[in-house]
Design an enzyme around this catalytic site. Structure first.
Site, PDB file in Angstrom:
ATOM      1  N   HIS A 116       0.827  -1.216   0.000  1.00 10.72           N
ATOM      2  CA  HIS A 116       0.000   0.000   0.000  1.00 10.72           C
ATOM      3  C   HIS A 116       0.864   1.269   0.000  1.00 10.72           C
ATOM      4  O   HIS A 116       0.469   2.291   0.557  1.00 10.72           O
ATOM      5  CB  HIS A 116      -0.976  -0.001   1.190  1.00 10.72           C
ATOM      6  CG  HIS A 116      -1.745  -1.270   1.318  1.00 10.72           C
ATOM      7  ND1 HIS A 116      -2.733  -1.622   0.426  1.00 10.72           N
ATOM      8  CD2 HIS A 116      -1.630  -2.293   2.202  1.00 10.72           C
ATOM      9  CE1 HIS A 116      -3.218  -2.799   0.766  1.00 10.72           C
ATOM     10  NE2 HIS A 116      -2.566  -3.228   1.836  1.00 10.72           N
ATOM     11  N   ARG A 117       2.048   1.172  -0.576  1.00 12.86           N
ATOM     12  CA  ARG A 117       3.004   2.281  -0.694  1.00 12.86           C
ATOM     13  C   ARG A 117       3.492   2.762   0.675  1.00 12.86           C
ATOM     14  O   ARG A 117       3.933   3.902   0.834  1.00 12.86           O
ATOM     15  CB  ARG A 117       2.432   3.440  -1.520  1.00 12.86           C
ATOM     16  CG  ARG A 117       2.023   2.978  -2.928  1.00 12.86           C
ATOM     17  CD  ARG A 117       1.823   4.099  -3.904  1.00 12.86           C
ATOM     18  NE  ARG A 117       2.952   4.986  -4.025  1.00 12.86           N
ATOM     19  CZ  ARG A 117       4.053   4.749  -4.752  1.00 12.86           C
ATOM     20  NH1 ARG A 117       4.207   3.604  -5.375  1.00 12.86           N
ATOM     21  NH2 ARG A 117       5.006   5.649  -4.815  1.00 12.86           N
ATOM     22  N   LEU A 118       3.454   1.890   1.676  1.00 10.55           N
ATOM     23  CA  LEU A 118       3.975   2.214   3.001  1.00 10.55           C
ATOM     24  C   LEU A 118       5.433   1.759   3.055  1.00 10.55           C
ATOM     25  O   LEU A 118       5.806   0.853   3.797  1.00 10.55           O
ATOM     26  CB  LEU A 118       3.128   1.539   4.089  1.00 10.55           C
ATOM     27  CG  LEU A 118       1.636   1.894   4.056  1.00 10.55           C
ATOM     28  CD1 LEU A 118       0.891   1.127   5.132  1.00 10.55           C
ATOM     29  CD2 LEU A 118       1.441   3.400   4.222  1.00 10.55           C
TER      30      LEU A 118
END
Length: 195
Positions: free
Chosen positions: A173-175
């Protein structure tokens, strides 16, 4: 990030070893960014040919655009993108020429055709036809026939001595996980960056 090394060069060596096992082609390929004295950026892919606590080394024709920009500004940035590992490594800082002995030693490991190509190519300059380059290459074959090919005087290497190093790992999740090392007088400060 699973690696706990607090020495960025040791951590790079670990990541690079993993990349050599997983990347299909050219795990040592890195984007090299330079600028003109006027600030115009330029980027291209080159191959890393050495790394240690002094920095990261690559080789080129010193009459090329990248070499002229490196010699003019004395600064660069590099980026490795290891897609198979979902990792990136960035470094930026001053550059300097490697010494002649180091350049000679690396040049001697290149294939004969690569050595001859270093003599035949006016790298980055306009070429009227492929036939012209092939004729120059044939001239170099004849010139050095039966003998060793010495390193051309216009061909050597650069070393980037990083002042800033970032390790980036992909996160769901682009974390993403971003670990930053900044050089200080006593070694390295370490911190994290927001994704």
């Amino acid at each position: 990030m699973t690696d706990t090394a607090d020495d960025p060069f040791a951590l790079f060596a670990l990541w690079f070893a993993e990349a050599r096992e997983t990347e299909i082609n050219d795990s040592n390929a890195m984007a090299l960014a330079t600028t003109t004295a006027g600030g115009q950026p330029s980027v291209r892919m080159v191959l890393l040919k050495g790394h240690d606590a002094r920095g990261f080394v690559w080789y080129t024709n010193f009459e090329s655009r990248k070499a002229r920009e490196l010699l003019d500004t004395g600064k660069a940035a590099i980026l490795f993108h290891w897609k198979s590992l979902r990792r990136q490594f960035r470094a930026e800082g001053p550059v300097s020429r490697v010494d002649d002995a180091e350049a000679d030693a690396y040049f001697a490991t290149r294939s004969r055709d690569s050595q001859l190509g270093a003599w035949a190519s006016d790298q980055s300059r306009p070429l009227d036809s492929r036939a012209t380059f092939e004729a120059r290459f044939a001239e170099m074959q004849a010139k050095f026939d039966g003998g060793d090919v010495p390193r051309p005087p216009h061909w050597s290497g650069f070393r980037l001595a990083p002042e800033r190093i970032e390790f980036w790992e992909d996160g769901a999740h682009r974390l993403h996980h971003r670990r930053l090392f900044t050089r200080t007088d006593g070694g390295w400060d370490e911190g994290l960056l927001y994704p």
